[in-house]
Design a protein around this motif. Structure first.
Motif, PDB file in Angstrom:
ATOM      1  N   SER A  61      51.247  27.781  38.113  1.00 63.07           N
ATOM      2  CA  SER A  61      52.111  26.865  39.788  1.00 63.07           C
ATOM      3  C   SER A  61      52.222  27.646  40.775  1.00 63.07           C
ATOM      4  CB  SER A  61      52.738  25.420  38.658  1.00 63.07           C
ATOM      5  OG  SER A  61      54.053  25.477  38.084  1.00 63.07           O
ATOM      6  N   ILE A  62      52.790  26.768  41.590  1.00 65.22           N
ATOM      7  CA  ILE A  62      53.475  27.488  42.705  1.00 65.22           C
ATOM      8  C   ILE A  62      54.994  28.432  42.160  1.00 65.22           C
ATOM      9  CG2 ILE A  62      55.060  27.245  44.998  1.00 65.22           C
ATOM     10  CD1 ILE A  62      52.119  25.569  45.640  1.00 65.22           C
ATOM     11  N   LEU A  63      55.733  26.590  41.435  1.00 69.03           N
ATOM     12  CA  LEU A  63      56.839  26.918  40.897  1.00 69.03           C
ATOM     13  C   LEU A  63      56.560  27.917  40.093  1.00 69.03           C
ATOM     14  CD1 LEU A  63      60.026  25.911  40.797  1.00 69.03           C
ATOM     15  CD2 LEU A  63      59.179  24.374  39.311  1.00 69.03           C
ATOM     16  N   ASN A  64      56.375  28.114  38.973  1.00 65.05           N
ATOM     17  CA  ASN A  64      56.250  29.107  38.249  1.00 65.05           C
ATOM     18  C   ASN A  64      56.493  30.292  38.747  1.00 65.05           C
ATOM     19  OD1 ASN A  64      55.943  27.253  35.875  1.00 65.05           O
ATOM     20  ND2 ASN A  64      54.013  27.338  35.520  1.00 65.05           N
ATOM     21  N   ILE A  65      55.632  30.512  39.790  1.00 68.07           N
ATOM     22  CA  ILE A  65      54.860  31.832  40.838  1.00 68.07           C
ATOM     23  C   ILE A  65      56.363  32.037  41.460  1.00 68.07           C
ATOM     24  CG2 ILE A  65      54.173  32.783  42.450  1.00 68.07           C
ATOM     25  CD1 ILE A  65      51.242  31.931  41.736  1.00 68.07           C
TER      26      ILE A  65
ATOM     27  N   ILE B  20      74.765  38.807  45.711  1.00 66.98           N
ATOM     28  CA  ILE B  20      74.080  37.741  46.454  1.00 66.98           C
ATOM     29  C   ILE B  20      73.030  37.540  45.436  1.00 66.98           C
ATOM     30  CG2 ILE B  20      71.794  38.820  47.657  1.00 66.98           C
ATOM     31  CD1 ILE B  20      74.015  41.198  48.285  1.00 66.98           C
ATOM     32  N   ILE B  21      72.560  38.017  44.588  1.00 68.42           N
ATOM     33  CA  ILE B  21      71.540  37.595  43.259  1.00 68.42           C
ATOM     34  C   ILE B  21      71.910  35.551  42.854  1.00 68.42           C
ATOM     35  CG2 ILE B  21      70.351  38.144  41.409  1.00 68.42           C
ATOM     36  CD1 ILE B  21      70.766  40.969  41.973  1.00 68.42           C
ATOM     37  N   ILE B  22      73.072  36.078  42.543  1.00 71.40           N
ATOM     38  CA  ILE B  22      73.622  34.675  41.517  1.00 71.40           C
ATOM     39  C   ILE B  22      73.258  33.303  43.106  1.00 71.40           C
ATOM     40  CG2 ILE B  22      75.168  33.732  40.871  1.00 71.40           C
ATOM     41  CD1 ILE B  22      76.309  36.073  39.401  1.00 71.40           C
ATOM     42  N   ALA B  23      74.103  34.501  43.892  1.00 74.66           N
ATOM     43  CA  ALA B  23      74.007  32.811  44.614  1.00 74.66           C
ATOM     44  C   ALA B  23      72.439  32.929  45.507  1.00 74.66           C
ATOM     45  CB  ALA B  23      74.628  33.340  46.354  1.00 74.66           C
ATOM     46  N   PHE B  24      71.831  33.462  45.793  1.00 73.13           N
ATOM     47  CA  PHE B  24      70.372  33.526  46.252  1.00 73.13           C
ATOM     48  C   PHE B  24      69.835  32.230  45.191  1.00 73.13           C
ATOM     49  CE2 PHE B  24      65.842  34.568  45.415  1.00 73.13           C
ATOM     50  CZ  PHE B  24      64.874  34.569  46.562  1.00 73.13           C
ATOM     51  N   ASN B  25      69.900  33.011  43.535  1.00 72.96           N
ATOM     52  CA  ASN B  25      69.092  31.905  42.806  1.00 72.96           C
ATOM     53  C   ASN B  25      70.369  30.595  42.491  1.00 72.96           C
ATOM     54  OD1 ASN B  25      67.716  33.781  41.255  1.00 72.96           O
ATOM     55  ND2 ASN B  25      69.216  34.342  40.048  1.00 72.96           N
ATOM     56  N   PHE B  26      70.559  30.918  43.220  1.00 75.10           N
ATOM     57  CA  PHE B  26      71.639  28.694  43.013  1.00 75.10           C
ATOM     58  C   PHE B  26      70.717  28.315  44.157  1.00 75.10           C
ATOM     59  CE2 PHE B  26      74.503  26.113  45.194  1.00 75.10           C
ATOM     60  CZ  PHE B  26      74.811  25.293  44.000  1.00 75.10           C
ATOM     61  N   ILE B  27      70.388  28.729  44.949  1.00 70.26           N
ATOM     62  CA  ILE B  27      69.996  28.197  46.201  1.00 70.26           C
ATOM     63  C   ILE B  27      68.557  27.769  45.904  1.00 70.26           C
ATOM     64  CG2 ILE B  27      69.465  28.077  48.527  1.00 70.26           C
ATOM     65  CD1 ILE B  27      71.655  30.364  49.180  1.00 70.26           C
ATOM     66  N   MET B  28      67.082  28.454  45.467  1.00 73.91           N
ATOM     67  CA  MET B  28      66.688  28.510  45.005  1.00 73.91           C
ATOM     68  C   MET B  28      66.553  27.311  43.864  1.00 73.91           C
ATOM     69  SD  MET B  28      64.064  31.258  43.217  1.00 73.91           S
ATOM     70  CE  MET B  28      64.295  31.222  41.705  1.00 73.91           C
TER      71      MET B  28
ATOM     72  N   ALA C 224      68.664  25.284  44.005  1.00 71.18           N
ATOM     73  CA  ALA C 224      68.441  24.070  44.538  1.00 71.18           C
ATOM     74  C   ALA C 224      68.003  22.838  44.778  1.00 71.18           C
ATOM     75  CB  ALA C 224      69.921  23.637  44.885  1.00 71.18           C
ATOM     76  N   LEU C 225      67.052  24.145  46.037  1.00 64.02           N
ATOM     77  CA  LEU C 225      65.212  23.974  46.850  1.00 64.02           C
ATOM     78  C   LEU C 225      64.919  23.606  45.763  1.00 64.02           C
ATOM     79  CD1 LEU C 225      66.227  26.522  49.336  1.00 64.02           C
ATOM     80  CD2 LEU C 225      66.110  24.754  49.621  1.00 64.02           C
ATOM     81  N   THR C 226      64.351  24.470  44.448  1.00 61.12           N
ATOM     82  CA  THR C 226      63.508  23.861  43.524  1.00 61.12           C
ATOM     83  C   THR C 226      63.179  22.344  43.056  1.00 61.12           C
ATOM     84  OG1 THR C 226      64.302  24.866  41.833  1.00 61.12           O
ATOM     85  CG2 THR C 226      62.355  26.287  43.293  1.00 61.12           C
ATOM     86  N   ASP C 227      64.516  22.750  42.576  1.00 60.32           N
ATOM     87  CA  ASP C 227      65.048  20.882  42.159  1.00 60.32           C
ATOM     88  C   ASP C 227      64.910  19.741  42.993  1.00 60.32           C
ATOM     89  OD1 ASP C 227      65.928  18.963  40.555  1.00 60.32           O
ATOM     90  OD2 ASP C 227      68.309  18.987  40.888  1.00 60.32           O
ATOM     91  N   LEU C 228      65.467  20.076  44.533  1.00 57.93           N
ATOM     92  CA  LEU C 228      64.676  19.015  45.465  1.00 57.93           C
ATOM     93  C   LEU C 228      63.439  18.731  45.520  1.00 57.93           C
ATOM     94  CD1 LEU C 228      66.041  17.566  48.250  1.00 57.93           C
ATOM     95  CD2 LEU C 228      66.199  19.289  49.321  1.00 57.93           C
ATOM     96  N   VAL C 229      62.669  20.342  46.092  1.00 55.98           N
ATOM     97  CA  VAL C 229      61.390  19.974  46.201  1.00 55.98           C
ATOM     98  C   VAL C 229      60.106  20.035  45.122  1.00 55.98           C
ATOM     99  CG1 VAL C 229      58.806  20.886  47.079  1.00 55.98           C
ATOM    100  CG2 VAL C 229      61.377  21.626  48.353  1.00 55.98           C
ATOM    101  N   PHE C 230      60.433  20.208  43.495  1.00 55.99           N
ATOM    102  CA  PHE C 230      59.748  19.686  43.019  1.00 55.99           C
ATOM    103  C   PHE C 230      60.410  18.949  41.357  1.00 55.99           C
ATOM    104  CE2 PHE C 230      59.213  23.992  44.668  1.00 55.99           C
ATOM    105  CZ  PHE C 230      57.326  24.183  44.534  1.00 55.99           C
TER     106      PHE C 230
END
Length: 225
Positions: free
Chosen positions: A178-182, A86-94, A96-102
């Motif tokens: 920054s938001i990303l660092n937080i 679960i944690i690995i999957a969550f970090n993978f999704i996170m 991908a999203l940070t790469d997309l947004v930031f």
């Protein structure tokens, strides 16, 4: 009026601040070149102290864990594997999203912490990521906070906020907030706190989950992948 649990929690956090500052003070005052040794000794003192302070909690959780294993001998293995995935999957999704947004791929906080120690000492890196982060930090940021915050969702948020704030105080000094660092610290902390509540607030189960999860960035660091 402060109750005993609240006093113990406050003293635990005060001890965390003091021991961290003490290590730096000793190094600067005596111009010690072997900084790792000083940090290691101070870490060990705090680790022994917090384990002693919460020995009754640990004993109770150990008894409860033994009962669960007695009823299902694969309980611990299934629980650890489930939450690590679960944690690995969550970090993978996170990521991908940070790469997309930031437009900047970002590693999770545990991986960042291990990498930061890479050029210092392999022994200290293993101790800090596998022992101190597993036992001392989980007792500090989860068990001690839960002792004074009984509401499940309030606890999850508060413990994640405290963990994030502490990492900026001690690990991210001088870094841009920054938001990303937080989010790199806050979101994984939410998951670990949620895992704690979903496993009957058993800190030993959470420690084993974190221990298994932290092996991954350590292996990547040691092998140079």
């Amino acid at each position: 009026m402060l109750n005993n649990k609240m006093v113990k929690t406050l003293l635990t956090f005060i001890g965390y601040f003091l021991y961290s500052m003490l290590a730096t003070t000793i190094i600067n005052a005596f111009h010690i070149s072997n900084e790792i040794l000083v940090y290691f000794i101070c870490d060990m003192v705090f680790l022994v102290g917090i384990v002693f302070a919460y020995k009754d909690n640990l004993k109770e959780d150990f008894i409860n864990l033994k009962t669960k294993i007695k009823n299902d001998k694969f309980y611990l293995l299934k629980t650890i594997l489930l939450w690590v995935v679960i944690i690995i999957a969550f970090n993978f999704i996170m990521g991908a999203l940070t790469d997309l947004v930031f437009k900047t791929p970002e590693l999770d906080a545990n991986t960042n912490a291990v990498i930061a120690l890479k050029n210092q000492s392999l022994f200290y890196t293993i101790f800090k990521s596998m022992i101190f982060a597993t036992f001392a930090e989980e007792l500090l940021f989860r068990e001690s906070v839960h002792d004074v915050v009984s509401n499940k969702w309030f606890f999850i948020i508060i413990s994640a906020v405290i963990y994030t704030a502490m990492n900026f105080v001690f690990s991210e000094t001088g870094a841009e907030i920054s938001i990303l660092n937080i989010l790199v610290y806050f979101l994984p902390a939410l998951i670990f706190s949620f895992a704690y509540t979903k496993n009957d607030n058993n800190i030993l189960v959470l420690m084993l989950i974190k221990l298994a999860y932290n092996i991954i960035p350590l292996i990547l660091m040691v092998t140079g992948v």
